[in-house]
Design an enzyme around this catalytic site. Structure first.
Site, PDB file in Angstrom:
ATOM      1  N   GLN A  75      35.068  44.668  42.942  1.00  0.00           N
ATOM      2  CA  GLN A  75      33.983  45.492  42.419  1.00  0.00           C
ATOM      3  C   GLN A  75      33.401  44.918  41.125  1.00  0.00           C
ATOM      4  O   GLN A  75      34.020  44.069  40.481  1.00  0.00           O
ATOM      5  CB  GLN A  75      34.504  46.901  42.137  1.00  0.00           C
ATOM      6  CG  GLN A  75      34.940  47.654  43.386  1.00  0.00           C
ATOM      7  CD  GLN A  75      35.253  49.099  43.069  1.00  0.00           C
ATOM      8  OE1 GLN A  75      36.395  49.509  43.105  1.00  0.00           O
ATOM      9  NE2 GLN A  75      34.222  49.877  42.756  1.00  0.00           N
ATOM     10  N   HIS A  76      32.258  45.431  40.765  1.00  0.00           N
ATOM     11  CA  HIS A  76      31.652  45.335  39.422  1.00  0.00           C
ATOM     12  C   HIS A  76      31.038  43.996  39.028  1.00  0.00           C
ATOM     13  O   HIS A  76      30.262  43.950  38.082  1.00  0.00           O
ATOM     14  CB  HIS A  76      32.660  45.699  38.319  1.00  0.00           C
ATOM     15  CG  HIS A  76      33.500  46.890  38.594  1.00  0.00           C
ATOM     16  ND1 HIS A  76      32.960  48.122  38.896  1.00  0.00           N
ATOM     17  CD2 HIS A  76      34.849  47.049  38.633  1.00  0.00           C
ATOM     18  CE1 HIS A  76      33.950  48.983  39.097  1.00  0.00           C
ATOM     19  NE2 HIS A  76      35.099  48.359  38.943  1.00  0.00           N
ATOM     20  N   ASP A 238      36.194  46.921  47.201  1.00  0.00           N
ATOM     21  CA  ASP A 238      37.497  46.702  47.842  1.00  0.00           C
ATOM     22  C   ASP A 238      38.378  47.957  47.886  1.00  0.00           C
ATOM     23  O   ASP A 238      39.089  48.184  48.868  1.00  0.00           O
ATOM     24  CB  ASP A 238      38.252  45.523  47.209  1.00  0.00           C
ATOM     25  CG  ASP A 238      38.403  45.607  45.702  1.00  0.00           C
ATOM     26  OD1 ASP A 238      38.007  46.616  45.097  1.00  0.00           O
ATOM     27  OD2 ASP A 238      38.944  44.640  45.138  1.00  0.00           O
TER      28      ASP A 238
HETATM   29  O1  5SP Z   1      37.818  46.547  39.012  1.00  0.00           O
HETATM   30  C1  5SP Z   1      38.419  46.977  39.974  1.00  0.00           C
HETATM   31  C2  5SP Z   1      38.303  48.396  40.374  1.00  0.00           C
HETATM   32  O2  5SP Z   1      37.551  49.166  39.500  1.00  0.00           O
HETATM   33  C3  5SP Z   1      39.273  46.053  40.768  1.00  0.00           C
HETATM   34  O3  5SP Z   1      40.046  46.740  41.704  1.00  0.00           O
HETATM   35  C4  5SP Z   1      38.433  44.996  41.414  1.00  0.00           C
HETATM   36  O4  5SP Z   1      37.728  45.602  42.482  1.00  0.00           O
HETATM   37  C5  5SP Z   1      39.250  43.783  41.842  1.00  0.00           C
HETATM   38  O5  5SP Z   1      40.117  44.021  42.867  1.00  0.00           O
HETATM   39  P1  5SP Z   1      41.260  43.040  43.413  1.00  0.00           P
HETATM   40  O6  5SP Z   1      40.705  41.679  43.528  1.00  0.00           O
HETATM   41  O7  5SP Z   1      42.417  43.169  42.497  1.00  0.00           O
HETATM   42  O8  5SP Z   1      41.600  43.584  44.774  1.00  0.00           O
END
Ligand code: 5SP
Ligand code: ADP
Length: 476
Positions: A75-76, A238
């Site tokens: 995300q983000h 995700d």
């Molecule tokens: O920043 C967040 C949720 O807000 C993280 O969950 C990212 O979405 C990265 O996820 P992973 O690569 O650790 O699965």
């Protein structure tokens, strides 16, 4: 060919790797899978994600027989595109903390100079309070640090939006599409109202207003895989994808220990937490996904294993051989700064070293306990926002660790269910693809994996001692 027994592909373009699963659309049965690594670092050229996708899809036996595909993703991340759709600069990922100052500025600016008022205003507007992870703060950083790049930014999107768009037959930046789950992590789209807050986007960009992706419905067909007739689903963030992959329902709390540590829960109402601990995100079905994220999770164990010169299996054995509480040794795991609590420039700390605790087993135990204590705080935070907990499900790369599986119930104070090791984000994306393909009102019920239940007596005093040490060092 595909009509008789349609297959669907799910993609997880995550922080560390791209994973592709190919499943039977009707039953969900796994047919093939593949993965490929992403580059290290918190600023990444998006083209590397496309290359990794291509390699992962090839490792999964190709996509020729696939009737639909969806992308779930980290995300983000801020992906800036110019008027022709070319990438303006490397994407800043969710774990890049250079925008921490921008986050603080955005809070006080919306609060008319008052931080508490600003926190409440952000939470009411978009369900989140800015931290360095969120896209809006990265855009503010861009506007201040690289105004020429901000000027060139005609459109801004997220990693999963970008990959979906690259895979589609569309090319102009005006054809970008996202979904509720990922849009809710930008801090300029509200999961409560379902609308963009262009005023906040403009605030972040100091008056500029780049185009943003259209927010598609949860099972909308948003295009086709270029050069094929395979349907593209909207994809999602995700964590929303993992919830879909696990068919999570209200009462389920998912604890994911991947690069990030995440506690999330499906709810039917939006959450607006002015402390900023719980982010009021959306899920991938039309519901909500209040979520607490930490920046230090699986890689805490990677680092501990590297520090001790052992592999993960040995690290786990060592941790399980030490006493609960590691005789007072505490590891505060803020190895990359931290987001929850919001200490972007923090570093880790080890406290309580004595001749007795200066052993590999104590260090291993303290690493696992420190990681789990941060997640236990996350569970407590979502419960404090009114989330009911019936089941706790543990997923992510580090959920493979026996020490994590066995110590989590004692530290969480609840039984923990561990599904078999799998790619639940990619699975959720595949389930969304099947849903988009079917045109049905609800996603199909796929057989859920059997889960192992772990129980343990409460780990008396461990969280209290962790909180005491964390408070003393503040991780700085
Ligand atoms: O920043 C967040 C949720 O807000 C993280 O969950 C990212 O979405 C990265 O996820 P992973 O690569 O650790 O699965
Ligand atoms: N048995 C294990 N014990 C502890 N950590 C593990 C184990 N297997 C994998 N990991 C770690 O899990 C992480 C990858 O998890 P994953 O959920 O795929 O992350 P992401 O989705 O963020 O890329 C890596 O840091 C990896 O070293």
């Amino acid at each position: 060919m595909t009509a008789a027994r349609p297959l669907v592909a799910g993609v997880d373009t995550s922080t560390q790797a791209c994973k592709v699963v190919i499943r039977d659309a009707a039953t969900g049965q796994l047919v093939r899978s593949g993965r490929a690594a992403h580059p290290e670092g918190t600023a990444v050229a998006p083209g590397a994600w496309e290359d990794a996708f291509t390699a992962a899809a090839e490792a999964a036996g190709g996509l020729d027989d696939v009737a639909a595909l969806s992308v779930g993703g980290q995300q983000h991340g801020m992906v800036c595109l110019d008027e022709h759709g070319a990438v303006v600069r490397d994407a800043l990922l969710w774990n890049d903390v250079r925008s921490a100052g921008a986050a603080a500025d955005l809070i006080t600016e919306l609060g008319g100079g008052d931080e508490a008022t600003g926190r409440r205003a952000w939470a009411d507007a978009v369900g989140v309070v800015p931290v360095a992870s969120f896209t809006a703060t990265k855009l503010r950083w861009l506007a201040d640090a690289e105004p020429e790049n901000a000027d060139r930014t005609a459109a801004v999107c997220l990693p999963h939006d970008w990959l979906t768009w690259r895979l589609s037959a569309h090319r102009g930046p005006d054809t970008l599409v996202t979904d509720r789950g990922d849009a809710s992590g930008t801090a300029y789209w509200s999961a409560r109202t379902g609308d963009y807050r262009f005023d906040l986007l403009e605030l972040a960009m100091r008056g500029r207003r780049p185009a943003v992706p259209r927010v598609a419905g949860p099972a909308e067909q948003v295009g086709v895989l270029a050069g094929t007739s395979a349907v593209l689903g909207p994809g999602t963030g995700d964590n929303a994808a993992a919830a879909l992959g696990l068919a999570a329902r209200p009462g389920d709390v998912i604890v994911s220990i991947g690069t990030s540590g995440v506690v999330s829960a499906v709810t039917t109402t939006a959450v607006a937490d002015a402390t900023g601990t719980v982010a009021g995100f959306a899920d991938a079905t039309g519901n909500h996904l209040p979520l607490v994220a930490t920046m230090n999770a699986a890689r805490v164990l990677d680092a501990a294993a590297a520090m001790l010169g052992v592999d993960h299996a040995t690290l786990s054995d060592l941790a399980l051989s030490a006493p609960s509480g590691a005789d007072g040794l505490v590891l505060v795991p803020y190895l990359e700064g931290e987001r929850t609590p919001n200490l972007p420039h923090a570093t880790g700390a080890v406290h309580g070293l004595t001749l007795r605790t200066a052993t590999p087993a104590h260090v291993a135990r303290a690493a696992v306990e420190g990681l789990l204590c941060g997640l236990a705080d996350g569970i407590e935070a979502v419960v404090a926002r009114g989330v009911a907990v019936e089941r706790v499900l543990l997923i992510g790369g580090a959920a493979r660790s026996p020490a994590v599986q066995q110590l989590a119930p004692g530290i969480f104070g609840r039984p923990v269910l561990v599904p078999p090791p799998g790619e639940y984000v990619a699975d959720g994306a595949a389930r969304q693809a099947a849903w988009a393909l079917s045109g049905a009102a609800e996603p199909s019920e796929w057989a859920q994996p059997g889960m192992r239940q772990f129980e343990a007596a409460p780990a008396t005093g461990v969280r209290e001692r962790y909180a005491e040490v964390r408070g003393r060092t503040d991780g700085q």
